[in-house]
Design an enzyme around this catalytic site. Structure first.
Site, PDB file in Angstrom:
ATOM      1  N   GLU A  32       0.652  -1.333  -0.066  1.00  0.00           N
ATOM      2  CA  GLU A  32      -0.080   0.131  -0.060  1.00  0.00           C
ATOM      3  C   GLU A  32       0.722   1.308  -0.080  1.00  0.00           C
ATOM      4  OE1 GLU A  32      -2.646  -3.279   1.747  1.00  0.00           O
ATOM      5  OE2 GLU A  32      -0.556  -2.455   2.000  1.00  0.00           O
TER       6      GLU A  32
ATOM      7  N   MET B  66      23.952   9.308   3.305  1.00  0.00           N
ATOM      8  CA  MET B  66      23.894  10.678   4.185  1.00  0.00           C
ATOM      9  C   MET B  66      24.221  10.201   5.655  1.00  0.00           C
ATOM     10  SD  MET B  66      23.581  13.830   3.725  1.00  0.00           S
ATOM     11  CE  MET B  66      22.757  14.258   1.974  1.00  0.00           C
TER      12      MET B  66
ATOM     13  N   PHE C 173     -11.827  -7.730  13.106  1.00  0.00           N
ATOM     14  CA  PHE C 173     -10.970  -8.007  12.116  1.00  0.00           C
ATOM     15  C   PHE C 173     -10.383  -7.014  11.263  1.00  0.00           C
ATOM     16  CE2 PHE C 173      -9.350 -10.176   8.210  1.00  0.00           C
ATOM     17  CZ  PHE C 173      -8.130 -10.686   8.830  1.00  0.00           C
ATOM     18  N   GLN C 174      -9.358  -6.735  11.298  1.00  0.00           N
ATOM     19  CA  GLN C 174      -8.652  -5.643  10.446  1.00  0.00           C
ATOM     20  C   GLN C 174      -9.324  -4.332  10.597  1.00  0.00           C
ATOM     21  OE1 GLN C 174      -8.407  -7.085   6.433  1.00  0.00           O
ATOM     22  NE2 GLN C 174      -6.679  -7.876   6.587  1.00  0.00           N
TER      23      GLN C 174
ATOM     24  N   LYS D  58     -17.920  -1.422   4.921  1.00  0.00           N
ATOM     25  CA  LYS D  58     -18.222  -2.214   4.046  1.00  0.00           C
ATOM     26  C   LYS D  58     -20.027  -2.377   3.682  1.00  0.00           C
ATOM     27  CE  LYS D  58     -17.124  -6.796   2.364  1.00  0.00           C
ATOM     28  NZ  LYS D  58     -16.326  -8.134   2.637  1.00  0.00           N
TER      29      LYS D  58
END
Length: 593
Positions: free
Chosen positions: A60, A488, A122-123, A172
């Site tokens: 993602e 760096m 869940f999630q 959802k």
């Protein structure tokens, strides 16, 4: 789908269908995303249409950075679609990156059904709470009746005023629900968010008066000029030609004024040129356009341009007087303000007497602050960028970068004559940005040459996105300056921490050529200066993703440099880079890397 019999001007459809329809109505052609349970209704709608092309990323974070690259190179909002929970949390880095650099991104996230919100389902995560600090605005849409309005507002907020990222979190069950979709209408008013675009006329007159009487002026431009559009960039060029003023730019503003222009001083700031930083320090009138006086530019704030009158043009009123107090603030869109400023300056019929100022600048330029030692046996990183520039400058080329030494060398040695050709992570400094950003740029510009100038450590953060490029036939070029260090980090350890190189050496780097081939791309390697031109030309010819392993000098440092806590006139130049005075200069200041 059917017409709503009651409203007469809308259609009945599911929330998932509304999302896709809104994308189409807002001109979205490409969508970067990764499916998951909480967004499957939207993916089912995407499967049944052909107006929006979905680009399947491998993480993602890659979707977010790809959307950023797409937005920065086109001026249009980039769009990402991810699922709930870890899908949303993986977007936090690109959202913050976009917020820091004022990049318009619309991120649509799935959420657990409304009756499960707050139950640790869940999630599930508090997406709105998590993303509130890293977005311009966000919404949790709990009713299907609100979804069309919120989707349209999201595009408006992301792209108007100071651009930035927004999040629309859609449970959802709302995606499955049926409601009335209404398309966006130009007549819709946004009372709560209406950025000011016209500058105050009296303030513009004060600015012109200061400019007309300046003896040592400088124009300090930033990414806001690029964000305002090509017309604003042309107005900036017109202003420079009209006034004869020298001009410098932030990292994000490169290309708004051409690097080949006679009045160009180079980039300013921590790794800016000597002439740009000295001009900023000694000027008597500073015209800041679309920049925000961030710490990479100002250095020690109490010693920043101590004798100057400061004019600040910015569409974001919160940026005015935030870091540096200014004398003439002008809130408004850069394009609108520049047009009025030019008209007022012409009416003054003034030509500032700055010949002696240009003579001083010529002396600073003569220091040749970007000089570096040549080596016929080892590729110097600066030389690699110079050759890449010379061999790609006549082409339709876009450049992205990762973050580190290679990023600064790219800014110093790759000349940008046009806006929207330079995509880099400025404010957040996100390692791993460049590869997925290049994918976003290539999606938007299929026939262009897109090169990610990378570091060997930084590129490994998102290396899996090479698979995305292969799948979607995006022939991006990953040009790695491979010095086998986190360059760096190592530079600061050398200069500030007694050369104790704690975990900045990468001892298990992959064979980048074999890695490219394993993903289905092409791998190229160059180790000697004599090999470089031919290898770059081969990279350009190959019509698929390329990883170019450019082996460069391991311990080269990036100069010039202003040590943290130091003023602009306390720069360290290449000739001073390895003596005891350098270490003493760093030891005397507070380093805020």
């Amino acid at each position: 789908m059917s017409k709503d019999p009651e409203s007469g001007n809308g259609e009945q459809m599911t929330g998932a269908a509304m999302v896709v329809r809104a994308l189409v109505d807002h001109g979205v052609k490409h969508l970067f995303g990764y499916p998951g349970g909480a967004v499957l209704p939207i993916y089912d709608e995407l499967y049944q249409q052909s107006d929006v092309e979905h680009i399947l990323v491998r993480h993602e974070q890659g979707a977010g950075h790809a959307a950023e690259g797409y937005a920065r190179s086109t001026g249009k909002p980039g769009v990402a679609l991810v699922t709930s929970g870890p899908g949303a949390t993986n977007m936090v880095t690109p959202l913050t990156d976009a917020l820091m650099d004022s990049i318009p991104v619309v991120c649509i996230t799935g959420q657990v059904p409304t009756h499960l919100i707050g139950n640790d389902a869940f999630q599930e995560c508090d997406t709105v709470g998590i993303t509130r600090p890293c977005t311009k605005h966000n919404w949790l849409v709990k009713r299907i009746e609100d979804l069309p309005r919120v989707l349209h507002e999201a595009f408006y907020v992301a792209s108007s005023g100071r651009p930035g990222p927004v999040v629309v979190d859609i449970p959802k069950d709302v995606q499955f629900a049926t409601g009335t979709y209404t398309p966006p209408r130009p007549s819709d008013k946004h009372v709560s968010y209406n950025p000011r675009v016209k500058g105050d006329a009296a303030s513009i007159r004060k600015a012109v008066e200061l400019m007309a009487n300046a003896k040592r002026p400088v124009i300090y431009s930033g990414g806001g000029v690029v964000n305002s559009g090509r017309e604003a960039c042309q107005l900036l060029r017109d202003l420079v030609e009209l006034t004869g003023f020298p001009i410098t730019s932030t990292l994000m503003g490169l290309g708004a004024y051409p690097a080949s222009g006679a009045n160009w001083l180079g980039m300013l700031g921590m790794h800016g040129t000597y002439e740009a930083n000295m001009a900023m320090h000694d000027c008597d009138v500073m015209l800041c356009i679309g920049a925000r006086f961030d710490d990479r530019i100002t250095g020690r704030t109490d010693a920043f341009s101590p004798g100057s009158k400061k004019i600040h043009i910015d569409i974001d009123p919160s940026s005015i007087n935030k870091n540096i107090r200014v004398d003439v603030p002008i809130v408004g869109d850069v394009g609108n303000v520049l047009a009025d400023l030019i008209a007022a300056f012409k009416a003054q019929q003034a030509r500032p007497a700055i010949k002696s100022w240009w003579s001083q600048i010529a002396q600073w330029r003569a220091r040749n602050s970007l000089a570096y030692r040549q080596n016929k046996d080892v590729i110097m990183p600066q030389y690699a960028i110079q050759r890449l520039y010379e061999l790609t400058r006549g082409r339709d080329t876009y450049i992205t970068t990762e973050v580190g030494q290679h990023q600064m060398w790219a800014a110093q040695f790759y000349g940008f004559d046009e806006p929207n050709r330079w995509m880099t992570s400025g404010g957040l400094g996100t390692m791993g940005y460049g590869l997925p950003a290049a994918i976003g740029v290539q999606v938007a510009h299929r026939d262009s040459l897109v090169v990610d100038i990378a570091g060997d450590a930084s590129v490994l953060m998102t290396i899996q996105e090479i698979s995305t490029a292969v799948q979607h036939e995006l022939p991006i070029k990953i040009f790695i300056l491979n010095n086998q260090y986190m360059g760096m980090v190592r530079q600061w350890q050398q200069l500030l921490h007694g050369n104790r190189l704690a975990h900045s050496y990468t001892e298990a780097l992959p064979d980048f050529v074999k890695l490219a081939e394993a993903y289905g791309g092409a791998g190229i390697r160059a180790s000697k200066p004599a090999e470089l031109d031919g290898a770059i030309e081969e990279m350009i010819r190959v019509k698929k993703p390329v990883i170019f392993d450019c082996r460069v000098a391991n311990l080269e440092n990036c100069f010039p440099m202003i040590p943290s806590g130091k003023a602009h006139n306390e720069m360290l130049l290449p000739a001073e880079a390895n003596d005891e005075a350098t270490a003493a200069a760093f030891a005397g200041g507070k380093a805020l890397v």
